[in-house]
Design a protein around this motif. Sequence first.
Motif, short mmCIF file in Angstrom:
data_model
loop_
_atom_site.label_atom_id
_atom_site.label_comp_id
_atom_site.label_asym_id
_atom_site.label_seq_id
_atom_site.Cartn_x
_atom_site.Cartn_y
_atom_site.Cartn_z
N MET A 125 0.82 -1.19 0.00
CA MET A 125 0.00 0.00 0.00
C MET A 125 0.86 1.25 0.00
O MET A 125 0.59 2.22 -0.71
CB MET A 125 -0.91 0.04 1.24
N ARG A 128 2.37 1.74 -3.21
CA ARG A 128 1.34 2.21 -4.12
C ARG A 128 1.14 3.73 -4.05
O ARG A 128 0.93 4.38 -5.06
CB ARG A 128 0.03 1.48 -3.78
N VAL A 129 1.20 4.30 -2.83
CA VAL A 129 1.03 5.74 -2.70
C VAL A 129 2.37 6.48 -2.83
O VAL A 129 2.45 7.66 -2.53
CB VAL A 129 0.32 6.14 -1.38
N GLY A 130 3.41 5.75 -3.23
CA GLY A 130 4.69 6.39 -3.52
C GLY A 130 5.56 6.62 -2.30
O GLY A 130 6.42 7.50 -2.31
N ARG A 149 -0.74 10.82 2.48
CA ARG A 149 -0.69 9.61 1.66
C ARG A 149 -0.58 8.36 2.53
O ARG A 149 -1.14 7.31 2.21
CB ARG A 149 0.48 9.70 0.67
N ARG A 154 -3.52 3.79 4.78
CA ARG A 154 -4.18 3.16 5.92
C ARG A 154 -5.67 2.94 5.63
O ARG A 154 -6.25 1.91 5.97
CB ARG A 154 -4.01 4.04 7.17
N LEU A 156 -6.97 2.35 2.86
CA LEU A 156 -7.20 1.36 1.81
C LEU A 156 -6.80 -0.05 2.18
O LEU A 156 -7.16 -1.00 1.51
CB LEU A 156 -6.41 1.78 0.56
N VAL A 157 -6.04 -0.19 3.26
CA VAL A 157 -5.36 -1.46 3.50
C VAL A 157 -6.33 -2.62 3.74
O VAL A 157 -6.02 -3.76 3.43
CB VAL A 157 -4.31 -1.31 4.63
N GLN A 159 -9.08 -2.96 2.13
CA GLN A 159 -9.90 -3.07 0.92
C GLN A 159 -11.34 -2.61 1.13
O GLN A 159 -12.29 -3.39 0.97
CB GLN A 159 -9.92 -4.52 0.42
N GLU A 179 -1.91 16.43 -5.69
CA GLU A 179 -1.41 15.05 -5.74
C GLU A 179 -2.37 14.11 -5.02
O GLU A 179 -2.68 13.03 -5.50
CB GLU A 179 -0.03 14.97 -5.06
N GLU A 182 -5.50 13.63 -6.96
CA GLU A 182 -5.16 12.75 -8.07
C GLU A 182 -5.32 11.28 -7.64
O GLU A 182 -5.93 10.47 -8.32
CB GLU A 182 -3.70 13.03 -8.44
N LEU A 183 -4.78 11.02 -6.49
CA LEU A 183 -4.81 9.66 -5.95
C LEU A 183 -6.24 9.22 -5.65
O LEU A 183 -6.64 8.09 -5.96
CB LEU A 183 -3.95 9.61 -4.68
N GLN A 186 -8.02 8.32 -8.70
CA GLN A 186 -7.57 7.01 -9.16
C GLN A 186 -8.32 5.88 -8.44
O GLN A 186 -8.70 4.89 -9.03
CB GLN A 186 -6.07 6.89 -8.89
N LEU A 187 -8.51 6.08 -7.14
CA LEU A 187 -9.26 5.08 -6.36
C LEU A 187 -10.67 4.94 -6.90
O LEU A 187 -11.20 3.84 -7.02
CB LEU A 187 -9.34 5.50 -4.89
N GLU A 190 -10.88 2.87 -9.80
CA GLU A 190 -10.73 1.44 -9.50
C GLU A 190 -11.98 0.86 -8.87
O GLU A 190 -11.98 -0.28 -8.41
CB GLU A 190 -9.52 1.22 -8.59
N MET B 1 5.40 13.00 -10.60
CA MET B 1 4.27 12.59 -9.77
C MET B 1 4.52 11.24 -9.13
O MET B 1 5.16 10.36 -9.68
CB MET B 1 3.00 12.46 -10.64
N ALA B 2 3.97 11.11 -8.02
CA ALA B 2 4.20 9.88 -7.26
C ALA B 2 3.34 8.74 -7.76
O ALA B 2 3.58 7.60 -7.43
CB ALA B 2 3.90 10.13 -5.80
N PHE B 3 2.33 9.06 -8.59
CA PHE B 3 1.35 8.01 -8.90
C PHE B 3 1.42 7.57 -10.35
O PHE B 3 0.42 7.25 -10.95
CB PHE B 3 -0.06 8.50 -8.57
N THR B 5 2.98 4.94 -11.32
CA THR B 5 2.97 3.48 -11.42
C THR B 5 1.57 3.00 -11.77
O THR B 5 0.58 3.53 -11.27
CB THR B 5 3.40 2.83 -10.10
N PHE B 10 -2.83 -2.32 -6.18
CA PHE B 10 -4.07 -2.68 -5.50
C PHE B 10 -4.52 -4.08 -5.84
O PHE B 10 -4.88 -4.87 -4.97
CB PHE B 10 -5.18 -1.70 -5.85
N ARG B 17 -5.15 -10.67 -0.51
CA ARG B 17 -6.17 -10.64 0.53
C ARG B 17 -7.19 -11.75 0.33
O ARG B 17 -7.72 -12.28 1.29
CB ARG B 17 -6.89 -9.29 0.53
#
Lengths: 220, 442
Positions: A125, A128-130, A149, A154, A156-157, A159, A179, A182-183, A186-187, A190, B1-3, B5, B10, B17
């Motif tokens: 995780m 994933r958030v860099g 981040r 935390r 997201l961990v 799910q 930033e 942005e994240l 993205q979630l 998904e 940017m950090a994102f 990837t 996930f 999981r």
Amino acid sequence: MLQLDHIGKVYQVGELEAPILSDVNLTILRGEYVAIMGASGSGKSTLMNILGCLEPPSRGRYYFDGRDVTSLSDNERTDLRNFRIGFVFQQFNLLSRLSAMENVMLPMVYAGYPRRERQVCARRMLERVGLGERLDHLPSQLSGGQQQRVAIARALVNQPELVLADEPTGALDTRTGQEVMELISQLHQEGITIVLVTHDAAVAHRAQRLVRIEDGQLEC
Amino acid sequence: MAFTTPSTGFSAAQALRAQAAPLRSRTNRRLAQLAESVPLAWESLAANRMRSLLTMLGVIIGIAAVIAMVTIGRGAQTQTVNQLRSLGSNLLFIQSGVATTGSPASQGAGSATTLTWEDAKAIASASSAVAAVAPVLNRRAQVVYGDRNTSTFVVGTTPDYVTVRDFLPLSGRFFNTDDLLRATRVAVLGQTVVDSLGLNAESALQTTVRIQGEPFTVIGTLEYKGVTAFRDMDDQVLIPLTTMASRIVGVNAISGIALDAISVSARQPEQMEAAEFQITNLLRRRHGIQPPKQDDFLVRSQADLVSASTSVAKVFTALLGGSAAISLLVGGIGIMNIMLVSVSERTREIGIRRAIGARSSDILQQFLSESVVLSCCGGLAGVSLGVVASALINHAFGWRVGMSLDAVLISLLFCMAIGVFFGSYPARKAARLDPIEALRST
């Protein structure tokens, strides 16, 4: 997925009753990205707490995935928060004595995962958030954007299906705020349902749907 | 940017999981967390090292005090028993009677002088189980040497005293039958008396001391016996019974010399009861005591004295231990106090934990573990300190009181109980906090 049915919330301050929310009706579908906008004191944080099963409403019914949350026990509501909801707070709310890894692992501790699995998931995780390079840093050793981040990792961990973000950019400068947004987008892509509270129009406009709240009432 | 990837992170985690389901069973979850709560509690205590240490101090002192006090009590007990044994073997004490004259209320042993030297002689000649008999007539009197004086016990007795009470002269000699018959003014001094008169075992010999104004020649000093539960056995002066009766007490009974007590030694340890029986019968016959009438004497064995003083020592030990336990209680209250502070300091932390999925029972467990770890660490340190203190006490008094393992285990269990008891109120307070209220606090 979420359904608020004539929700009201009243705070008792001594003899006085302070109404915070009155007759709120709101339905949020699975996979939606909803922004709740309002000035401070409009009741948006209280609405968020009710959505997050942190606080029971004074009136009305709240259905989470068809289950009436208002009739659940404290433990059942806790487990809902643990397994199905992720929280992102304005003030990050990380535990200052724990490292980034340990903070991210915490929801899994309460979910009862074995240590090894917790470590693997938390590491993924954070990568994933860099923040793959900063696993062992304490919150005080991270910048605000990095802390937020960690908080997202935390959230997201375990799910969750729903992420509740209460002013996630409120304590960040514009660039790191972007930033983080942005994240969150993205979630959403998904498939995670996002409910965001903000008073910042720029932030709110990233959402699919905008709900305004004023004096405890929604204006759709 | 950090994102930048791709979002494989996930899905990979999701796949992982899916394989391992969380331990949703409540007991499994609880057990897993219990195992982890101890190191977590330790960490949180270590974060406030000074405070934790000071809090523990109460328990440390309490436990150490309990262990040390119990050692002192038990040491004193063994000491007393040993000294009673050293008085002589197979001892029986006959005390001058229980007064029954007129009043129905007993005035206790020794309240009337009913024993005489004739009784003592009769016991010596008629009781087959008796080895030796020493009649005793005591008075507290002033002993003067030069410009020094001391108040001590003057004991009039016969040469058999040496055999019965197992006393040997440290210097000089004991008086003999000749001294007894001629009522000579000779004295044998106990070492406490020798010291108080500023003499030593050798220099005391052949000096003249005054007992109640009468001059006596010191012919010997007694070996050390130490302090029994009753009195200092070295704080006495022995003189012939005849001299005692004529010079110091100055009263003669109707039939010979009245006595305070008679010490008797049985021939064999197995013959103690036989001796007691023979003596009782003999004295009843001599004193004309028939069943409705109460005995005017009291026969007690050394074993009676040992058990009496043992039970005294046990009460003593319990008192010492009890007062030390109070300090343990205070230590427990200290833990409760600091845990309450800790709960209010960490209110926000509790709120965060509750928000992300800690049940109130998880919070309860977290704080309870801290107080139990705190009290148990204090307990361990206290036990170590107590063991060291006990060793020092043993060393100082020349005792050999061992530490019993069960005392240590009981202390530790007690500490755990203290942690649970005094930790449960703060922990429940923490567990009952409203998550939202807690999150709002700063």
